[in-house]
Structures are given as C-alpha cells and as structure tokens.
Scaffold this motif. Structure first.
Motif, PDB file in Angstrom:
ATOM      1  N   ASP A   8      -0.677   7.952   0.240  1.00 62.75           N
ATOM      2  CA  ASP A   8      -2.113   8.222   0.269  1.00 62.75           C
ATOM      3  C   ASP A   8      -2.949   7.081   0.840  1.00 62.75           C
ATOM      4  O   ASP A   8      -4.093   7.279   1.195  1.00 62.75           O
ATOM      5  CB  ASP A   8      -2.628   8.582  -1.134  1.00 62.75           C
ATOM      6  CG  ASP A   8      -2.427   7.473  -2.142  1.00 62.75           C
ATOM      7  OD1 ASP A   8      -2.160   6.320  -1.762  1.00 62.75           O
ATOM      8  OD2 ASP A   8      -2.539   7.764  -3.351  1.00 62.75           O
ATOM      9  N   ILE A  10       0.854  -1.183   0.000  1.00 65.44           N
ATOM     10  CA  ILE A  10       0.000   0.000   0.000  1.00 65.44           C
ATOM     11  C   ILE A  10       0.888   1.231   0.000  1.00 65.44           C
ATOM     12  O   ILE A  10       1.860   1.318   0.753  1.00 65.44           O
ATOM     13  CB  ILE A  10      -0.946  -0.010   1.219  1.00 65.44           C
ATOM     14  CG1 ILE A  10      -1.893  -1.202   1.093  1.00 65.44           C
ATOM     15  CG2 ILE A  10      -1.719   1.295   1.315  1.00 65.44           C
ATOM     16  CD1 ILE A  10      -2.827  -1.402   2.250  1.00 65.44           C
ATOM     17  N   ASP A  11       0.564   2.177  -0.857  1.00 65.73           N
ATOM     18  CA  ASP A  11       1.328   3.416  -0.980  1.00 65.73           C
ATOM     19  C   ASP A  11       1.204   4.220   0.308  1.00 65.73           C
ATOM     20  O   ASP A  11       0.106   4.587   0.718  1.00 65.73           O
ATOM     21  CB  ASP A  11       0.797   4.218  -2.176  1.00 65.73           C
ATOM     22  CG  ASP A  11       1.634   5.425  -2.499  1.00 65.73           C
ATOM     23  OD1 ASP A  11       2.545   5.771  -1.712  1.00 65.73           O
ATOM     24  OD2 ASP A  11       1.395   6.042  -3.557  1.00 65.73           O
ATOM     25  N   GLU A  60      -4.454   4.856  -0.601  1.00 69.46           N
ATOM     26  CA  GLU A  60      -5.527   4.474  -1.516  1.00 69.46           C
ATOM     27  C   GLU A  60      -5.024   3.686  -2.709  1.00 69.46           C
ATOM     28  O   GLU A  60      -5.810   3.101  -3.436  1.00 69.46           O
ATOM     29  CB  GLU A  60      -6.280   5.727  -2.013  1.00 69.46           C
ATOM     30  CG  GLU A  60      -7.081   6.408  -0.929  1.00 69.46           C
ATOM     31  CD  GLU A  60      -8.156   5.496  -0.340  1.00 69.46           C
ATOM     32  OE1 GLU A  60      -8.849   4.811  -1.093  1.00 69.46           O
ATOM     33  OE2 GLU A  60      -8.272   5.463   0.903  1.00 69.46           O
ATOM     34  N   ASN A  61      -3.730   3.685  -2.929  1.00 66.58           N
ATOM     35  CA  ASN A  61      -3.153   2.993  -4.067  1.00 66.58           C
ATOM     36  C   ASN A  61      -2.240   1.868  -3.609  1.00 66.58           C
ATOM     37  O   ASN A  61      -1.699   1.898  -2.505  1.00 66.58           O
ATOM     38  CB  ASN A  61      -2.360   3.957  -4.951  1.00 66.58           C
ATOM     39  CG  ASN A  61      -3.250   4.938  -5.661  1.00 66.58           C
ATOM     40  OD1 ASN A  61      -4.187   4.551  -6.345  1.00 66.58           O
ATOM     41  ND2 ASN A  61      -2.978   6.217  -5.498  1.00 66.58           N
ATOM     42  N   LYS A  98       0.780  -0.053 -10.587  1.00 67.50           N
ATOM     43  CA  LYS A  98       0.045   0.763  -9.619  1.00 67.50           C
ATOM     44  C   LYS A  98      -1.443   0.582  -9.898  1.00 67.50           C
ATOM     45  O   LYS A  98      -1.862   0.550 -11.053  1.00 67.50           O
ATOM     46  CB  LYS A  98       0.426   2.235  -9.761  1.00 67.50           C
ATOM     47  CG  LYS A  98      -0.186   3.133  -8.708  1.00 67.50           C
ATOM     48  CD  LYS A  98       0.353   4.552  -8.841  1.00 67.50           C
ATOM     49  CE  LYS A  98      -0.188   5.451  -7.747  1.00 67.50           C
ATOM     50  NZ  LYS A  98       0.370   6.800  -7.831  1.00 67.50           N
ATOM     51  N   CYS A  99      -2.219   0.429  -8.850  1.00 68.57           N
ATOM     52  CA  CYS A  99      -3.666   0.319  -9.004  1.00 68.57           C
ATOM     53  C   CYS A  99      -4.343   0.818  -7.730  1.00 68.57           C
ATOM     54  O   CYS A  99      -3.680   1.062  -6.721  1.00 68.57           O
ATOM     55  CB  CYS A  99      -4.087  -1.120  -9.312  1.00 68.57           C
ATOM     56  SG  CYS A  99      -3.909  -2.256  -7.938  1.00 68.57           S
ATOM     57  N   LYS A 100      -5.653   0.969  -7.784  1.00 65.57           N
ATOM     58  CA  LYS A 100      -6.418   1.365  -6.609  1.00 65.57           C
ATOM     59  C   LYS A 100      -6.402   0.217  -5.604  1.00 65.57           C
ATOM     60  O   LYS A 100      -6.413  -0.957  -5.972  1.00 65.57           O
ATOM     61  CB  LYS A 100      -7.866   1.707  -6.973  1.00 65.57           C
ATOM     62  CG  LYS A 100      -7.987   2.937  -7.848  1.00 65.57           C
ATOM     63  CD  LYS A 100      -7.640   4.155  -7.044  1.00 65.57           C
ATOM     64  CE  LYS A 100      -7.846   5.421  -7.861  1.00 65.57           C
ATOM     65  NZ  LYS A 100      -7.333   6.582  -7.189  1.00 65.57           N
ATOM     66  N   ARG A 101      -6.394   0.553  -4.327  1.00 62.12           N
ATOM     67  CA  ARG A 101      -6.323  -0.443  -3.256  1.00 62.12           C
ATOM     68  C   ARG A 101      -7.425  -1.484  -3.375  1.00 62.12           C
ATOM     69  O   ARG A 101      -7.189  -2.689  -3.214  1.00 62.12           O
ATOM     70  CB  ARG A 101      -6.390   0.261  -1.901  1.00 62.12           C
ATOM     71  CG  ARG A 101      -6.295  -0.665  -0.707  1.00 62.12           C
ATOM     72  CD  ARG A 101      -6.270   0.102   0.609  1.00 62.12           C
ATOM     73  NE  ARG A 101      -7.239   1.172   0.682  1.00 62.12           N
ATOM     74  CZ  ARG A 101      -8.492   1.036   1.120  1.00 62.12           C
ATOM     75  NH1 ARG A 101      -8.933  -0.127   1.506  1.00 62.12           N
ATOM     76  NH2 ARG A 101      -9.308   2.073   1.159  1.00 62.12           N
ATOM     77  N   LEU A 102      -8.638  -1.069  -3.672  1.00 65.85           N
ATOM     78  CA  LEU A 102      -9.763  -2.004  -3.742  1.00 65.85           C
ATOM     79  C   LEU A 102      -9.742  -2.868  -4.998  1.00 65.85           C
ATOM     80  O   LEU A 102     -10.461  -3.862  -5.081  1.00 65.85           O
ATOM     81  CB  LEU A 102     -11.083  -1.241  -3.642  1.00 65.85           C
ATOM     82  CG  LEU A 102     -11.301  -0.499  -2.323  1.00 65.85           C
ATOM     83  CD1 LEU A 102     -12.594   0.292  -2.363  1.00 65.85           C
ATOM     84  CD2 LEU A 102     -11.293  -1.461  -1.147  1.00 65.85           C
ATOM     85  N   GLU A 103      -8.923  -2.516  -5.985  1.00 64.32           N
ATOM     86  CA  GLU A 103      -8.819  -3.284  -7.224  1.00 64.32           C
ATOM     87  C   GLU A 103      -7.578  -4.177  -7.249  1.00 64.32           C
ATOM     88  O   GLU A 103      -7.341  -4.897  -8.221  1.00 64.32           O
ATOM     89  CB  GLU A 103      -8.772  -2.339  -8.421  1.00 64.32           C
ATOM     90  CG  GLU A 103     -10.018  -1.501  -8.569  1.00 64.32           C
ATOM     91  CD  GLU A 103      -9.855  -0.377  -9.593  1.00 64.32           C
ATOM     92  OE1 GLU A 103      -8.775  -0.266 -10.205  1.00 64.32           O
ATOM     93  OE2 GLU A 103     -10.812   0.381  -9.761  1.00 64.32           O
TER      94      GLU A 103
END
Length: 113
Positions: free
Chosen positions: A20, A16-17, A22-23, A43-48
C-alpha cells in the motif's frame, strides 16, 4: 529522513510496505551469532515512522549508502542484545498456562528485565 531501525526488535530494518505504500514494517532480522532468524511484527503509518537524519532528496551514492549501512550496523551492535537474549531465553523456558485466571496472572507476573 531515512527510516530508522526497528523500535521493537532493535536490529531489524524498517521498510515501506509494497502493498500500500502507506505503512512501514519490520520483518525481523537474522542473528549470525545464534544462526537464527528473529521475526518482528512492528508496523506503523509511514508518516509516523521513526527517522534518522539527515534527510536527502536524491538517491545517495554507493559510498554514502555504504556509510549509512555502517552507521546502522554500529547502532545495532550498540543495542543491549544481552537483555534481548535474556528475555528470549526467559520466554522460551517459561511454562504458560493461559487457560485460567491464576495461570494468566502467574504468566504476567515477574516479567521484568
């Protein structure tokens, strides 16, 4: 679930970044066999983000953490690193002319593994 290994470089660990939260990103991995670090830009969104089951709600014990690490390494070693190295060597040996349409077409043609 736990974050899976990177879908691009196969061997990198997703995290996890910290900037933020979130990524999810992969910074790449170090290949002991060639003594080189291979960067990655996944890189992708946390939920994806790709996940490994099972889910856990509490911090795993040291024993469980070691078991998960062994599973991760086992999955990484099963990846076809031969194809990855073949691609890496092909890119390294290629001559690139990306300043003309013909050069771009030539560079893009024949890139299959």
């Amino acid at each position: 679930g736990r974050l899976a290994q990177c879908k691009i470089c196969i061997e990198g660990k997703l995290k996890i970044d910290d900037n933020d939260g979130e990524n999810v990103l992969c910074n790449g991995y170090f290949d002991e066999a060639v003594g080189q670090r291979f960067p990655c830009c996944f890189k992708c969104k946390r939920l994806e983000a790709p996940r490994i089951l099972p889910w856990f709600t509490e911090q795993p014990s040291k024993e469980d953490d070691d078991k998960m690490e062994a599973e991760f390494k086992s999955a990484s070693s099963k990846a076809d690193s031969g194809a990855a190295m073949e691609f890496f060597n092909k890119v390294k040996e290629s001559e690139w002319d990306l300043f003309s349409k013909d050069g771009i077409k030539t560079a893009a043609s024949g890139w299959s593994i």
